[in-house]
Design a protein around this motif. Structure first.
Motif, PDB file in Angstrom:
ATOM      1  N   ALA A  96       0.837  -1.205   0.000  1.00  0.00           N
ATOM      2  CA  ALA A  96       0.000   0.000   0.000  1.00  0.00           C
ATOM      3  C   ALA A  96       0.874   1.258   0.000  1.00  0.00           C
ATOM      4  O   ALA A  96       0.590   2.235  -0.707  1.00  0.00           O
ATOM      5  N   PHE A  97       1.934   1.230   0.777  1.00  0.00           N
ATOM      6  CA  PHE A  97       2.881   2.352   0.829  1.00  0.00           C
ATOM      7  C   PHE A  97       3.468   2.613  -0.556  1.00  0.00           C
ATOM      8  O   PHE A  97       3.499   3.755  -1.037  1.00  0.00           O
ATOM      9  N   GLU A  98       3.897   1.553  -1.205  1.00  0.00           N
ATOM     10  CA  GLU A  98       4.491   1.698  -2.538  1.00  0.00           C
ATOM     11  C   GLU A  98       3.470   2.242  -3.543  1.00  0.00           C
ATOM     12  O   GLU A  98       3.803   3.063  -4.402  1.00  0.00           O
ATOM     13  N   ALA A  99       2.246   1.809  -3.442  1.00  0.00           N
ATOM     14  CA  ALA A  99       1.204   2.316  -4.351  1.00  0.00           C
ATOM     15  C   ALA A  99       0.977   3.807  -4.115  1.00  0.00           C
ATOM     16  O   ALA A  99       0.809   4.586  -5.062  1.00  0.00           O
ATOM     17  N   ILE A 151      -1.269  -1.098 -10.107  1.00  0.00           N
ATOM     18  CA  ILE A 151      -1.247  -2.319  -9.301  1.00  0.00           C
ATOM     19  C   ILE A 151       0.195  -2.593  -8.907  1.00  0.00           C
ATOM     20  O   ILE A 151       1.092  -2.576  -9.737  1.00  0.00           O
ATOM     21  N   VAL A 152       0.363  -2.818  -7.605  1.00  0.00           N
ATOM     22  CA  VAL A 152       1.680  -3.024  -7.033  1.00  0.00           C
ATOM     23  C   VAL A 152       1.729  -4.424  -6.430  1.00  0.00           C
ATOM     24  O   VAL A 152       0.744  -4.881  -5.851  1.00  0.00           O
ATOM     25  N   ASP A 153       2.841  -5.087  -6.605  1.00  0.00           N
ATOM     26  CA  ASP A 153       3.012  -6.402  -5.987  1.00  0.00           C
ATOM     27  C   ASP A 153       4.283  -6.387  -5.141  1.00  0.00           C
ATOM     28  O   ASP A 153       5.386  -6.275  -5.666  1.00  0.00           O
ATOM     29  N   PHE A 154       4.103  -6.484  -3.845  1.00  0.00           N
ATOM     30  CA  PHE A 154       5.273  -6.546  -2.957  1.00  0.00           C
ATOM     31  C   PHE A 154       5.342  -7.935  -2.334  1.00  0.00           C
ATOM     32  O   PHE A 154       4.511  -8.288  -1.488  1.00  0.00           O
ATOM     33  N   GLU A 155       6.295  -8.704  -2.774  1.00  0.00           N
ATOM     34  CA  GLU A 155       6.495 -10.068  -2.254  1.00  0.00           C
ATOM     35  C   GLU A 155       5.209 -10.867  -2.232  1.00  0.00           C
ATOM     36  O   GLU A 155       4.875 -11.510  -1.230  1.00  0.00           O
ATOM     37  N   TYR A 163       8.090  -2.542  -8.014  1.00  0.00           N
ATOM     38  CA  TYR A 163       6.911  -3.307  -7.609  1.00  0.00           C
ATOM     39  C   TYR A 163       5.655  -3.032  -8.442  1.00  0.00           C
ATOM     40  O   TYR A 163       4.611  -3.638  -8.202  1.00  0.00           O
ATOM     41  N   VAL A 164       5.733  -2.130  -9.407  1.00  0.00           N
ATOM     42  CA  VAL A 164       4.550  -1.849 -10.236  1.00  0.00           C
ATOM     43  C   VAL A 164       4.400  -2.947 -11.280  1.00  0.00           C
ATOM     44  O   VAL A 164       5.334  -3.244 -12.018  1.00  0.00           O
TER      45      VAL A 164
END
Lengths: 108, 108, 108, 108
Positions: free
Chosen positions: C7-10, C80-84, C47-48
């Protein structure tokens, strides 16, 4: 020719100001410090001898969150540039008729 | 006087370009579309008849994440402005000696 | 915790997009290349995995000079971001009621 | 879920700060007012309860004209966000190893 260079330098400053700061969060709370910071940025740049920035408080329509983004219609600036003794004054002002943030040289 | 106005307009365009786009994420993947988008922004503006933007690929030092932020030392631009028949060419180029993104009029 | 990081990265991506590009010269002539350039900037960032930018053409009110500055009310984006392995979708949309460019997480 | 929203909001603030202000003219003369103006922009935004911005003076390498453009490697920020009682602290710091302006959540 020095006149043209002075005019060129004045144009740089106004174009820079507009595109650096449009979008910045602003409300009555920080409008004064923003104006001063913007003026300080103008004054740092080469050949600038005077600079003034005004954000029109009466047109500051804030969102429900109590602030807005700096928009072109509420920003005014004036800069005086001296290039080797040749002075030029330039202003940025919202032009309602043109629907445009007009930048122009004064007293050419 | 038309010469000074043309020079003023050229200055606006280069100041705007620099301060709008410095900081933008860039790598080899999007350098070309960024250049084209930046040129398109220059061409939209009044009196511009020619515009060119170059981001120096060989100086694109990316971070561990594979991209960097557009910095002043890798950005070059050239614009030709025509104000009522008076033409001015202006360029933005990183000056190593001055350590500065120098904007200047050409062939005045 | 990975959810919070995603969420932070987004949030970073949407805040960056808005404040980098608001103010950019836009008209029907360059709206498409601008959208693509903006998407390319989102996709470069960590992460995007998906990015979409829309500038609302029907609300593009141009000045007498045939273009305008990109304003918050005509900009929409989705990332859309995917973190791990943890995915988050976030959007930026102008909210008429709030008079605000609202960024929010979807399907949390 | 409130944690994720708080993290999202913190990300927005740091992404916004970076991309709004990178490129701004800065020297020892205006570094303090710039920091305060940037902090004021952070504090205006929703859910922010604390904000701090530092421009590293010892790394301010100015050009021959006595100033430079704010670059990612000299900018530090810290923000605390509170969303419905859930607090998140986030920082922006230049990471020498990554060659990158890293934003991260603290004490998750």
């Amino acid at each position: 020719m020095r006149k043209a260079v002075a005019a060129f330098e004045a144009g740089i400053k106004l174009g820079a100001l507009f595109h650096q700061f449009v979008g910045v969060p602003v409300s009555e709370k920080n409008v004064e410090i923003l104006e001063k910071a913007m003026e300080s940025c103008l004054r740092l740049q080469p050949y600038v001898i005077e600079a003034e920035v005004k954000i029109e408080r009466q047109k500051l329509r804030t969102s429900k969150f109590g602030y807005t983004s700096l928009s072109p219609d509420i920003l005014r600036a004036r800069v005086i540039v001296d290039f080797e003794g040749e002075r030029v004054e330039a202003v940025l002002e919202w032009d309602e008729e043109l629907n445009y943030p007009l930048m122009k040289l004064r007293n050419l």
